[in-house]
Structure formats: C-alpha cells, structure tokens
Design a protein around this motif. Sequence first.
Motif, PDB file in Angstrom:
ATOM      1  N   HIS A  59       0.867  -1.175   0.000  1.00 25.90           N
ATOM      2  CA  HIS A  59       0.000   0.000   0.000  1.00 25.90           C
ATOM      3  C   HIS A  59       0.912   1.236   0.000  1.00 25.90           C
ATOM      4  O   HIS A  59       1.993   1.207   0.601  1.00 25.90           O
ATOM      5  N   PRO A  60       0.502   2.327  -0.666  1.00 29.59           N
ATOM      6  CA  PRO A  60       1.356   3.523  -0.734  1.00 29.59           C
ATOM      7  C   PRO A  60       1.824   4.020   0.641  1.00 29.59           C
ATOM      8  O   PRO A  60       2.938   4.544   0.773  1.00 29.59           O
ATOM      9  N   MET A  61       0.989   3.847   1.656  1.00 35.36           N
ATOM     10  CA  MET A  61       1.403   4.302   2.987  1.00 35.36           C
ATOM     11  C   MET A  61       2.515   3.398   3.539  1.00 35.36           C
ATOM     12  O   MET A  61       3.461   3.865   4.179  1.00 35.36           O
ATOM     13  N   GLN A  62       2.412   2.092   3.282  1.00 35.88           N
ATOM     14  CA  GLN A  62       3.476   1.171   3.713  1.00 35.88           C
ATOM     15  C   GLN A  62       4.783   1.530   3.008  1.00 35.88           C
ATOM     16  O   GLN A  62       5.851   1.593   3.634  1.00 35.88           O
ATOM     17  N   ALA A  63       4.669   1.773   1.695  1.00 35.84           N
ATOM     18  CA  ALA A  63       5.868   2.108   0.911  1.00 35.84           C
ATOM     19  C   ALA A  63       6.500   3.408   1.434  1.00 35.84           C
ATOM     20  O   ALA A  63       7.730   3.508   1.550  1.00 35.84           O
TER      21      ALA A  63
END
Lengths: 211, 327
Positions: A141-145
């Motif tokens: 997910h973009p937030m994880q990245a």
Amino acid sequence: MAHHKEEINSEKETLQHTRRKFFKISTALTAVALIPSKILKAAEDNVDEKVAERFEKQTLTLEVNGVQQTLSVEPRVTLLDLLREQLKLTGSKKGCDHGQCGACTVHVNGQRVLSCLSLAVMQNGKKIATIEGLAKGDDLHPMQAAFIKYDGFQCGYCTPGQIMSAVACVREGHADNEDEIRQYMSGNICRCGAYPNIVKAITEAKQKGEV
Amino acid sequence: MINFNYVKPSTQKAVTDTLGKDATAQIIAGGTNLVDLMKRGVTAPEKLVDITGLPLKNIEQQKGFVRIGTLALNSEVAESELILKKFPLLAKALNAGASPQLRNMATVGGNMMQRTRCSYFYDTAMPCNKRKAGTGCGALKGYNRMHAIFGTTENCIAVHPSDMCIALVALDAIVVISGKAERRIPFADFHRLAGTNPDKDNTLQRGEMITAIEIPDNDALAKNTVYLKVRDRASYAFALISVAAALDVKDGNIAAVRLAMGGVAHKPWRLTAAENFLKGKVPSTENFKQAAAIAMKDAKGFGHNNFKLKLAPNTIIQALTTVSTQA
C-alpha cells in the motif's frame, strides 16, 4: 488475588474447551474467589449448567480483510484478541491493552478504532480491516511504501497501528499540513521517536493521492 | 477480565427494564472507558447491556434547540456541520479530548458517564471511596497533582475528566433521561459533587439512561468561542486546567458571556459569579483579572496540585483575552 488470576489464565486454553466440565468438577477456591456473588450462589446450589451459561460462546459473523468469518467468542474477548488469537492475524499489536498507545488500531466499517477496547461480540456484521489487508499481493500500500522510504520506524512494534491510523488520517482529510498530521496522529505513540519520519511519510503519501 | 453476560436489546424499554431489575447490569456503547475499567478490575458488571442497536444517533435541529442522540459518536458531533455552525465551542472541546480513534468509538452519553482518571480510583490496591465506599481517599495525602481545587471534601478530591461536558455546561445544555418516565434536567444538575458518597458521579437513578442532549439556540454564543486546554503534552492528555469561553460584545460592552472550567472539580465547573461580574462591562484585561479572581474564590490546593491555584486564573484570563480579540 493476582496469583489466583495467573492460575486461571494459565488454564485458559483448557478452559475454552471444557468449561462445563471444569465447573462441574471444580471446587477450587481460586475460581470461587474470582467469580461474582450470583454465580457463587449458583455454584453452591450445584446449578452448574447455569454457571456454564455465562461462559457460553456467542456466534458472530465478521468480514475481515474482505473475507467472511464465522466465529465463536466469549463476551469478554476483545476484537484485538480475536484477531490475534483466533484468526492468527498478529499484525495488530497489543501494546498497552488499555487504549493509550494506538498499536492495536484497525478500521471498523472504514473508521479507525482501538481493537483492544472493542468487544468482539459488539462487532457482529461489521467490516474489519487490519494491516494484513492493506497490501495487494506483493504490492505494498502507498502508505506502507512511504513508511519504508522515510524510515518511519525503528523497532516496528507501533508501525501497524501507525500505518492504519495514517491511512485513516489521510482519508478523513486530516493530513493537510504537519501540525494537523501531528494532532491527528497523536493517538499513536512511538517510543523509538520516529515521529519526524512518520510525518514525512504521511505527507508524501497524502500528496501522491493514492491513499 | 471477569466474564459477564451480554445482551443487546432492540428497544429502549428493554434496556431500562433490564437496568431496573438487575443492579449489576451496566450499559455499554463505545466501551472506551468501561472495557478499560473491567480489564483493571475496577468494575465487574455481571451483565453488559449493549445499546448500540437503538436509534439514538441523530444530530438534528428542532424548534429552538439542537438535539444530539446519546449514541452520536464524539467524532460525528465534532464534525457535524450543524454543530460547527451553531456550537463551535462544543466541537472545539470534543476535538481537544482523547485521540481520533477514541473519538470514533466514544459516544456522547458515554463521555458523560466516564469515570474519573484518579490513579487511586484505578489502582485496586489503594484506598478509594469512589471505587469502594468507606476505604478512604488515597489522593488526599497522596500524589494529587491532577486533582480538584473546588468543591472537594476529605472523602474525595477526584476530577471529572471530560472536555465535552465543560462545553455543554457552558452552553446550558439539557440532559434527556429515560426510565419509567422521561425527564429533562439542566446539564449542571447531571453531575454532582462528591459529598459523603463519592461513588455516585451523577444523579442518574437505577433503571434510567441518557437518551439525548438538547442545546438551546443562542447565536450570540457562536461568534467568539475558545476551548483552552492546558495539559502536559500538546495533544492526547487529560486537562490540568481547561476553560470553555464564549463571548458576545455589543457596542463595546460584554452583552453575553459563558465560562466553564475543567480539571478542577468532581463535576464540570460553571463560573457563574465571574460571568455575572463581566456582564455589561468592557472586555479589558483588568476586568478579566477581576473575573478570574472572583472565579477562584474558595479554591483549595492539596499540595501537588497547588500550581492549579495560579494556572486556573491565568487560563481564564488567557481564554477571555483570546475570545475578546476574536470580537
């Protein structure tokens, strides 16, 4: 009293399967000292079935990360314990277990909440999203990245809660600037003190607009 | 946590009937305080009555007042367009409390029913008249930095921890209570001082539940408002002192003013005498200082919390200065 509690807890696994039997055979003071007066009275009257009623599990249906689950729990089981112990989704962390640290943050019907203070029986029919449900296969997910890119953690224990909270923070529209992010992320404590990098990660994820 | 029976009635009557019949039953809604207290063994209800299935969630304009259902979440009230327009003070107080996650769980009624965060109340190894009547007050001669300076007795010096309630008492809200019959009481009469029975936080009777809050329309008090909360960290901490202030200035004089203080008493503390002093006067620093001095009459410290005797009037003056510059 504390000692007795530990004894009860150590028997938890066994108890889950043989509660009725346990109460039928048990005259242990450890149990008697802990249970409320009404049950005590019932126990004295040898109405063991009534005693067992209280510990009867309740059936509950949940959608967890898109998967329908039918489960059975005692009323006292929290959503956090249900996720970790029954569904083996150990991403949501038990930090303080008292609603102070945010490590257990999950989404219920799209809203971020503390799973350690949520009773599982009260979530019947709801949709739960945990950290395990964020990535699409191998695609983070973009937030994880963003958390990885900006080093938004050290030990990582608070991270699942931080990320679930961060995703909600952006979706709620509370990530417009650094002050607002800090304010709306204040329910997630990071004892390593990775806050500056967490703020950077959220800022970028928000700007990219894919959250 | 000690196990319990769980029921989820579908009618209000079934809830109040159950509460009336069973003294060991307690309502649960958000659970943010109750589940914590149960985990710690501070309270051990034999039955939890889940009221989240009841239709008591609406926030709506009615004739002359806004009605907020008891199950409206703290976050829903804080973000409601209607509340932001008519009672910004309430939204500010709500957003000053707890964390976003907790505000997404906690209800209006639950916020009112939350227990004190006095550490002696929470520690079951310590004496506490509120947790167990007759055991004494551990805070009186113990560590009492967070404790009350108004309306105390030797039985209890705990404070009510809510921010929301400070705004509601300032706004003259009405509490709608349902039991055998429905009754409405002023918000200021809902919570009580500890007196000789600190175990009772409020005037709710057995078999009763809060169903709604009604806030009377008063556009003058929506213009200039502040909820100033002084705490140990910038966010997510209980108030050392908080002040809710609303001010309406007409022709250079104070036409209407509301003041209430949190972190200082067993109940939300309305500063009526200070309000009466300010009415009709010029909004000046000198008048604000005098109003603060009037508000502090009868304040009493217990050692660790003596700093509140200075912090409280300073916070009142600062809050009034802020709202008067808005005007």
